[in-house]
Design a protein around this motif. Structure first.
Motif, PDB file in Angstrom:
ATOM      1  N   SER A  96     -24.038 -42.504  42.541  1.00 58.23           N
ATOM      2  CA  SER A  96     -24.303 -41.904  43.856  1.00 58.23           C
ATOM      3  C   SER A  96     -23.138 -41.019  44.283  1.00 58.23           C
ATOM      4  O   SER A  96     -22.084 -40.990  43.643  1.00 58.23           O
ATOM      5  CB  SER A  96     -24.513 -42.997  44.907  1.00 58.23           C
ATOM      6  OG  SER A  96     -23.263 -43.554  45.270  1.00 58.23           O
ATOM      7  N   SER A  97     -23.313 -40.350  45.404  1.00 57.26           N
ATOM      8  CA  SER A  97     -22.275 -39.465  45.934  1.00 57.26           C
ATOM      9  C   SER A  97     -21.065 -40.241  46.452  1.00 57.26           C
ATOM     10  O   SER A  97     -20.042 -39.654  46.786  1.00 57.26           O
ATOM     11  CB  SER A  97     -22.853 -38.587  47.048  1.00 57.26           C
ATOM     12  OG  SER A  97     -23.326 -39.414  48.093  1.00 57.26           O
ATOM     13  N   ASP A 102     -26.029 -46.902  40.370  1.00 53.46           N
ATOM     14  CA  ASP A 102     -27.374 -47.318  40.763  1.00 53.46           C
ATOM     15  C   ASP A 102     -27.917 -48.293  39.720  1.00 53.46           C
ATOM     16  O   ASP A 102     -28.179 -47.903  38.583  1.00 53.46           O
ATOM     17  CB  ASP A 102     -28.272 -46.087  40.873  1.00 53.46           C
ATOM     18  CG  ASP A 102     -29.678 -46.418  41.317  1.00 53.46           C
ATOM     19  OD1 ASP A 102     -30.022 -47.615  41.462  1.00 53.46           O
ATOM     20  OD2 ASP A 102     -30.464 -45.466  41.501  1.00 53.46           O
TER      21      ASP A 102
END
Length: 146
Positions: A96-97, A102
């Protein structure tokens, strides 16, 4: 003391024994040197907070980079997968940013088995760096962190 899993006659290694085995393997440097792992703090009696390192595979946009990760082995580990987060900024389809990995996008985490280890998670993330979708992604400046 091992605990029974019911009538099956199979014994399950307690969490702390399992994590001590993983710590010993990490300290010995088991593997080819492209990954490593150990406790974040040697005084962590719960064996919860770990660090990992992955050396980017050659001929990819990750080449010649060392990626640091945090691995949190919760109270239900190894029955549940660890929570993994990159410290160094990285562009990968499964990250993710914020640097969080994930679970649904990493096969070993989404189909977790108590036979898997921190080593197997790091090996899987390095393998995913070699996938066509990831290997050519442009990467943030080296040394940048989340």
């Amino acid at each position: 003391m091992a605990t029974s899993t019911g009538g099956a006659g199979k014994y399950v290694m307690p969490r702390s024994f399992r994590l001590l085995e993983e710590l010993e393997a990490g300290q010995k440097g088991v593997g080819d040197g492209t990954i490593s792992w150990g406790l974040e703090n040697e005084d962590d009696i719960d064996l919860r907070s770990w660090t990992g390192m992955i050396i980017g595979p050659p001929r990819t946009s990750f080449e010649n980079r060392m990626y640091s990760l945090r691995v949190d082995c919760g109270n239900n580990y190894p029955d549940q997968p660890p929570v993994v987060r990159f410290i160094n900024r990285i562009n990968m389809n499964c990250v993710s940013s914020t640097g969080a990995v994930d679970i649904r996008a990493v096969p070993i985490l989404s189909r977790w088995s108590r036979d898997y280890t921190i080593k197997s998670v790091l090996q899987e993330l390095r393998r995913l760096m070699l996938l066509k979708d990831n290997m050519k992604l442009s990467q943030p400046p080296e040394g940048s962190t989340y």
